[in-house]
Motif scaffolding. Structure first.
Motif, mmCIF file in Angstrom:
data_model
loop_
_atom_site.group_PDB
_atom_site.id
_atom_site.type_symbol
_atom_site.label_atom_id
_atom_site.label_comp_id
_atom_site.label_asym_id
_atom_site.label_seq_id
_atom_site.Cartn_x
_atom_site.Cartn_y
_atom_site.Cartn_z
ATOM 1 N N ALA A 116 -14.523 -24.791 22.470
ATOM 2 C CA ALA A 116 -15.835 -25.149 23.010
ATOM 3 C C ALA A 116 -15.784 -25.283 24.525
ATOM 4 O O ALA A 116 -16.702 -24.843 25.236
ATOM 5 C CB ALA A 116 -16.316 -26.454 22.376
ATOM 6 N N SER A 117 -14.710 -25.897 25.054
ATOM 7 C CA SER A 117 -14.575 -26.031 26.508
ATOM 8 C C SER A 117 -14.454 -24.669 27.184
ATOM 9 O O SER A 117 -15.053 -24.424 28.236
ATOM 10 C CB SER A 117 -13.351 -26.891 26.843
ATOM 11 N N THR A 118 -13.689 -23.768 26.567
ATOM 12 C CA THR A 118 -13.549 -22.423 27.126
ATOM 13 C C THR A 118 -14.884 -21.713 27.154
ATOM 14 O O THR A 118 -15.219 -21.030 28.131
ATOM 15 C CB THR A 118 -12.532 -21.619 26.308
ATOM 16 N N ALA A 119 -15.667 -21.858 26.074
ATOM 17 C CA ALA A 119 -16.980 -21.220 26.038
ATOM 18 C C ALA A 119 -17.879 -21.765 27.147
ATOM 19 O O ALA A 119 -18.590 -20.998 27.813
ATOM 20 C CB ALA A 119 -17.631 -21.437 24.670
ATOM 21 N N ARG A 120 -17.850 -23.093 27.354
ATOM 22 C CA ARG A 120 -18.674 -23.672 28.420
ATOM 23 C C ARG A 120 -18.211 -23.194 29.796
ATOM 24 O O ARG A 120 -19.037 -22.896 30.672
ATOM 25 C CB ARG A 120 -18.619 -25.202 28.345
ATOM 26 N N ILE A 121 -16.894 -23.109 29.984
ATOM 27 C CA ILE A 121 -16.370 -22.647 31.272
ATOM 28 C C ILE A 121 -16.782 -21.204 31.530
ATOM 29 O O ILE A 121 -17.203 -20.845 32.651
ATOM 30 C CB ILE A 121 -14.840 -22.795 31.296
ATOM 31 N N LEU A 122 -16.685 -20.358 30.508
ATOM 32 C CA LEU A 122 -17.051 -18.953 30.686
ATOM 33 C C LEU A 122 -18.544 -18.805 30.935
ATOM 34 O O LEU A 122 -18.967 -17.952 31.726
ATOM 35 C CB LEU A 122 -16.634 -18.156 29.456
ATOM 36 N N GLN A 123 -19.360 -19.621 30.265
ATOM 37 C CA GLN A 123 -20.798 -19.585 30.526
ATOM 38 C C GLN A 123 -21.101 -19.999 31.962
ATOM 39 O O GLN A 123 -21.923 -19.372 32.644
ATOM 40 C CB GLN A 123 -21.526 -20.488 29.541
ATOM 41 N N ALA A 124 -20.426 -21.069 32.416
ATOM 42 C CA ALA A 124 -20.625 -21.491 33.804
ATOM 43 C C ALA A 124 -20.135 -20.419 34.777
ATOM 44 O O ALA A 124 -20.740 -20.180 35.828
ATOM 45 C CB ALA A 124 -19.893 -22.811 34.054
ATOM 46 N N GLN A 125 -19.035 -19.758 34.421
ATOM 47 C CA GLN A 125 -18.514 -18.690 35.263
ATOM 48 C C GLN A 125 -19.497 -17.530 35.360
ATOM 49 O O GLN A 125 -19.726 -16.983 36.451
ATOM 50 C CB GLN A 125 -17.180 -18.210 34.701
ATOM 51 N N GLU A 126 -20.102 -17.157 34.231
ATOM 52 C CA GLU A 126 -21.082 -16.073 34.253
ATOM 53 C C GLU A 126 -22.307 -16.459 35.085
ATOM 54 O O GLU A 126 -22.842 -15.633 35.826
ATOM 55 C CB GLU A 126 -21.510 -15.719 32.826
ATOM 56 N N ALA A 127 -22.741 -17.718 34.950
ATOM 57 C CA ALA A 127 -23.884 -18.171 35.745
ATOM 58 C C ALA A 127 -23.564 -18.136 37.237
ATOM 59 O O ALA A 127 -24.399 -17.734 38.059
ATOM 60 C CB ALA A 127 -24.292 -19.589 35.318
ATOM 61 N N GLU A 128 -22.325 -18.536 37.591
ATOM 62 C CA GLU A 128 -21.939 -18.499 39.000
ATOM 63 C C GLU A 128 -21.823 -17.058 39.496
ATOM 64 O O GLU A 128 -22.205 -16.754 40.638
ATOM 65 C CB GLU A 128 -20.612 -19.231 39.173
ATOM 66 N N ARG A 129 -21.331 -16.169 38.660
ATOM 67 C CA ARG A 129 -21.269 -14.753 39.038
ATOM 68 C C ARG A 129 -22.661 -14.212 39.332
ATOM 69 O O ARG A 129 -22.869 -13.486 40.319
ATOM 70 C CB ARG A 129 -20.627 -13.938 37.906
ATOM 71 N N GLN A 130 -23.601 -14.553 38.466
ATOM 72 C CA GLN A 130 -24.967 -14.065 38.672
ATOM 73 C C GLN A 130 -25.572 -14.638 39.954
ATOM 74 O O GLN A 130 -26.273 -13.938 40.688
ATOM 75 C CB GLN A 130 -25.833 -14.426 37.464
ATOM 76 N N ARG A 131 -25.285 -15.919 40.228
ATOM 77 C CA ARG A 131 -25.827 -16.519 41.448
ATOM 78 C C ARG A 131 -25.255 -15.842 42.697
ATOM 79 O O ARG A 131 -25.992 -15.512 43.631
ATOM 80 C CB ARG A 131 -25.502 -18.015 41.477
ATOM 81 N N ILE A 132 -23.931 -15.616 42.690
ATOM 82 C CA ILE A 132 -23.302 -14.968 43.845
ATOM 83 C C ILE A 132 -23.813 -13.538 43.998
ATOM 84 O O ILE A 132 -24.095 -13.080 45.116
ATOM 85 C CB ILE A 132 -21.770 -14.995 43.691
ATOM 86 N N ALA A 133 -23.936 -12.821 42.870
ATOM 87 C CA ALA A 133 -24.442 -11.450 42.937
ATOM 88 C C ALA A 133 -25.861 -11.420 43.489
ATOM 89 O O ALA A 133 -26.213 -10.534 44.280
ATOM 90 C CB ALA A 133 -24.392 -10.821 41.547
ATOM 91 N N GLN A 134 -26.680 -12.379 43.068
ATOM 92 C CA GLN A 134 -28.059 -12.429 43.569
ATOM 93 C C GLN A 134 -28.088 -12.706 45.067
ATOM 94 O O GLN A 134 -28.866 -12.089 45.815
ATOM 95 C CB GLN A 134 -28.843 -13.505 42.815
ATOM 96 N N GLU A 135 -27.240 -13.606 45.514
ATOM 97 C CA GLU A 135 -27.204 -13.905 46.953
ATOM 98 C C GLU A 135 -26.679 -12.719 47.750
ATOM 99 O O GLU A 135 -27.176 -12.430 48.849
ATOM 100 C CB GLU A 135 -26.340 -15.143 47.203
ATOM 101 N N LEU A 136 -25.676 -12.019 47.212
ATOM 102 C CA LEU A 136 -25.184 -10.830 47.899
ATOM 103 C C LEU A 136 -26.275 -9.779 48.023
ATOM 104 O O LEU A 136 -26.441 -9.135 49.070
ATOM 105 C CB LEU A 136 -23.985 -10.238 47.147
ATOM 106 N N HIS A 137 -27.036 -9.608 46.938
ATOM 107 C CA HIS A 137 -28.095 -8.600 46.955
ATOM 108 C C HIS A 137 -29.241 -9.010 47.878
ATOM 109 O O HIS A 137 -29.728 -8.191 48.675
ATOM 110 C CB HIS A 137 -28.612 -8.382 45.527
#
Length: 321
Positions: A116-137
């Protein structure tokens, strides 16, 4: 017997020793054996045999009690939460069954909490990836686009010598803008949401071939079942990491990427003819395994026949689509 097995281990040992000593005492009382004031050799032999019998019997009974604890210690030393599923199979009649069962239950809870912790970490990681990608764009991409437009306008009014210098700067800026877009695309797989998993995997393969010159062979079975967004993202990220490892470490000339279905399993296979798996890929492989576990899948990294490495991801999807 059930009452004895429910006692703490200390009292079980005391009960076993007491029972053995009681039996020895009864044997001396009820048997015709006697000891003279001056012990004879035959009497010493009888006493020695009796002592050996008591010690051996006591050791056998204690071994039956303590053997599961030694086995449990070995299992505890070998347990690794990164490779779940290892348990101590205790027989129901063993006195240490309750302790072994408690240890196995603790491992179940730890593995569930880790998953469960790994799933939450990966979800947070994906959300952070999307935020960084949006800011880069939005930020960096738009700023570089504005710089390109400014350089184009400045070249129209500049002298030929200055225009040539500005052209070099414009080309550097255009290259930087394309790199920013590629990074944003890797961080946020928009093609996965827009065009589907198969097209996203084809895009990864084409990008690898364009960047490295590696020959990529694709084999995607038609008629795959409908997949949840979580499963599609796991398959995409595992393929992305596997192809990244190929580009960085394998020195391969040919890569095979396949997505098929085998019974109730969706199978992703990425194989290369390079140098084989090395230590540099360890962290990435562990990340792929953790992603696979979040959707109930398994990941295997193994040598490929003829040389190279094969990454095999299997995700249960059911036997009907």
């Amino acid at each position: 017997m059930d009452r004895v097995l429910s006692l703490p281990l200390f009292w079980r040992v005391c009960a076993i020793n007491g029972a053995v000593f009681t039996l020895g005492t009864l044997a001396l009382v009820l048997s015709p054996a006697t000891v003279s004031a001056r012990t004879l050799g035959s009497e010493m032999l009888v006493l020695a045999v009796g002592l050996v019998v008591i010690v051996v019997l006591n050791g056998m009974l204690l071994r039956a009690v303590l053997r599961p604890l030694d086995e449990l210690r070995s299992v505890m030393a070998a347990v690794d939460l990164r490779h779940p599923g290892r348990r101590h199979a205790a027989a129901g009649s063993e006195p240490a069954h309750a302790l072994v069962a408690g240890f196995n239950a603790m491992l179940d809870r730890l593995e569930q909490e880790r998953s469960a912790s790994t799933a939450r970490i990966l979800q947070a990681q994906e959300a952070e990836r999307q935020r960084i990608a949006q800011e880069l764009h939005d930020e960096v991409g738009q700023s570089l686009t504005a710089v390109l437009l400014g350089l184009t306008q400045a070249m129209r009014d500049a002298s030929p010598e200055v225009a040539r210098e500005l052209e070099l700067v414009r080309e550097t800026t255009r290259t930087s803008l394309e790199e920013v877009r590629r990074i944003a695309q890797r961080l946020r797989p928009g093609v996965l949401a827009d065009l589907g998993l198969l097209n996203a995997l084809s895009s990864l393969a084409s990008d690898l071939a364009a960047r490295t010159g590696v020959t990529v062979r694709r084999g995607f079975l038609p008629g795959l079942p409908a997949l949840s967004p979580e499963v599609e993202l796991v398959v995409y990220r595992v393929a992305q990491e596997a192809l990244t490892n190929v580009a960085r470490h394998a020195r391969a000339s040919t890569v095979e990427v396949g997505l098929t279905r085998r019974g109730g399993l969706l199978v992703l296979r990425v194989a290369d003819d390079g140098l084989g798996a090395g230590e540099a890929a360890g962290a990435g492989v562990q990340g792929m395994r953790e992603r696979a576990e979040t959707v109930g899948g398994t990941l295997e990294l193994r040598p490929r026949g003829g040389g190279g490495t094969e990454v095999l991801l299997e995700v249960p999807v059911g036997r009907t689509s």
